[in-house]
Design an enzyme around this catalytic site. Structure first.
Site, PDB file in Angstrom:
ATOM      1  N   ASP A  73       0.864  -1.167   0.000  1.00  0.00           N
ATOM      2  CA  ASP A  73       0.000   0.000   0.000  1.00  0.00           C
ATOM      3  C   ASP A  73       0.911   1.231   0.000  1.00  0.00           C
ATOM      4  O   ASP A  73       2.130   1.106   0.157  1.00  0.00           O
ATOM      5  CB  ASP A  73      -0.888  -0.035   1.244  1.00  0.00           C
ATOM      6  CG  ASP A  73      -1.769   1.179   1.377  1.00  0.00           C
ATOM      7  OD1 ASP A  73      -2.384   1.583   0.377  1.00  0.00           O
ATOM      8  OD2 ASP A  73      -1.834   1.743   2.494  1.00  0.00           O
ATOM      9  N   MET A  74       0.351   2.433  -0.138  1.00  0.00           N
ATOM     10  CA  MET A  74       1.186   3.627  -0.201  1.00  0.00           C
ATOM     11  C   MET A  74       0.963   4.562   0.980  1.00  0.00           C
ATOM     12  O   MET A  74       1.828   4.715   1.836  1.00  0.00           O
ATOM     13  CB  MET A  74       0.958   4.374  -1.522  1.00  0.00           C
ATOM     14  CG  MET A  74       1.922   5.536  -1.732  1.00  0.00           C
ATOM     15  SD  MET A  74       1.782   6.282  -3.396  1.00  0.00           S
ATOM     16  CE  MET A  74       0.278   7.252  -3.201  1.00  0.00           C
ATOM     17  N   ASP A  75      -0.199   5.218   1.058  1.00  0.00           N
ATOM     18  CA  ASP A  75      -0.447   6.224   2.088  1.00  0.00           C
ATOM     19  C   ASP A  75      -0.461   5.592   3.477  1.00  0.00           C
ATOM     20  O   ASP A  75      -1.201   4.637   3.728  1.00  0.00           O
ATOM     21  CB  ASP A  75      -1.784   6.925   1.832  1.00  0.00           C
ATOM     22  CG  ASP A  75      -1.741   7.802   0.602  1.00  0.00           C
ATOM     23  OD1 ASP A  75      -0.955   8.764   0.606  1.00  0.00           O
ATOM     24  OD2 ASP A  75      -2.464   7.520  -0.369  1.00  0.00           O
ATOM     25  N   LYS A  91     -10.334  -0.245  -2.640  1.00  0.00           N
ATOM     26  CA  LYS A  91     -10.367  -1.034  -1.412  1.00  0.00           C
ATOM     27  C   LYS A  91     -11.536  -0.555  -0.547  1.00  0.00           C
ATOM     28  O   LYS A  91     -11.809   0.649  -0.517  1.00  0.00           O
ATOM     29  CB  LYS A  91      -9.061  -0.856  -0.626  1.00  0.00           C
ATOM     30  CG  LYS A  91      -7.805  -1.186  -1.422  1.00  0.00           C
ATOM     31  CD  LYS A  91      -6.559  -0.772  -0.645  1.00  0.00           C
ATOM     32  CE  LYS A  91      -5.316  -0.826  -1.497  1.00  0.00           C
ATOM     33  NZ  LYS A  91      -4.113  -0.353  -0.782  1.00  0.00           N
ATOM     34  N   ASP A 146      -1.859  -1.097   5.995  1.00  0.00           N
ATOM     35  CA  ASP A 146      -1.936  -0.424   7.292  1.00  0.00           C
ATOM     36  C   ASP A 146      -3.362  -0.185   7.756  1.00  0.00           C
ATOM     37  O   ASP A 146      -3.563   0.454   8.794  1.00  0.00           O
ATOM     38  CB  ASP A 146      -1.183   0.905   7.239  1.00  0.00           C
ATOM     39  CG  ASP A 146      -1.891   1.954   6.399  1.00  0.00           C
ATOM     40  OD1 ASP A 146      -1.988   3.108   6.849  1.00  0.00           O
ATOM     41  OD2 ASP A 146      -2.347   1.615   5.290  1.00  0.00           O
TER      42      ASP A 146
END
Length: 230
Positions: free
Chosen positions: A8-10, A142, A167
């Site tokens: 994931d990124m953020d 998502k 996260d």
């Protein structure tokens, strides 16, 4: 067998979630909408379009289109990333470990596609990733599994051969629904909360991912092995 790792990124690679809250409070505030912390938490796992539609349904505005408002939020987040984006602990070491082990590496995020290169350049990690996927290119973000299924396809592997680092509950749900193993990483949450129990591994930071977790995941996936450190 394990063939790919997807991040994931953020909130996982970059500490950008405060930027989204700031941008949404500014942009929607200019439209007369008071975005409270409680409501910001509700919308934090939505796509930018879903957040815009959420607020429009609650308090419709005039003169600006949904696209213009959405673009204003994205532009503001981009500015905040440029000026203050900070890499999360453990990112570089883990990317290096997986790259050296021969794993394909992907990124799958609900964020707009235009922000992905901005983040990767800011953190100087773009060269680690074989594939990047945004929710812009799937029917549903998502917690739908669409983005992870597409990521596996782009990485030329099957979902069961992928490990995901996430996260959030919605991200964990998406990865599990896609048939992938999941490592949830979050400094702040109580992992006893409903929604996290379906993850295979639970850690506080990426620095905490160690040989014991590699052994556990290798036991779940036979074939390719992620090598423990020497």
């Amino acid at each position: 067998m394990i063939e790919a790792v997807i991040f994931d990124m953020d909130g996982l690679l970059i500490d950008s979630e405060p930027f989204w809250r700031t941008a949404e409070k500014e942009v929607f505030g200019n439209l007369g909408i008071d975005v409270t912390e409680e409501e910001a938490t509700v919308t934090s796992r939505m796509t930018t379009r879903e957040v815009t539609e959420y607020w429009y349904r609650r308090k419709p505005w005039e003169k600006k289109t949904l696209e213009e408002v959405e673009d204003a939020v994205i532009q503001r987040v981009g500015e905040l990333i440029d000026h203050g984006g900070v890499i999360m602990p453990g990112v570089i070491g883990l990317l290096q470990r997986f790259k050296q082990s021969g794993c394909k590496i992907g990124l799958a995020t609900n964020s707009p596609d235009c922000l992905i290169p901005k983040v990767l350049r800011k953190l100087a990690i773009e060269h680690y990733f074989d594939v990047t996927i945004s929710s812009d290119f799937v029917a549903r973000g998502k917690p739908s599994p669409d983005i992870y299924i597409k990521a596996a396809f782009e990485l030329a592997t099957i979902p069961s051969n992928c490990i995901v680092f996430e996260d959030s509950k919605s991200g964990v749900r998406a990865a599990v629904a896609a048939g992938m193993s999941v490592v949830v990483v979050n400094r702040q949450v109580d992992f006893n909360e409903a929604g996290f129990e379906i993850a295979d591994v639970k850690i506080r930071t990426l620095n905490d991912f160690g040989d014991d977790h590699i052994v556990l995941l290798n036991n779940n996936k036979t074939g390719f092995e992620i090598r423990p450190t020497d």
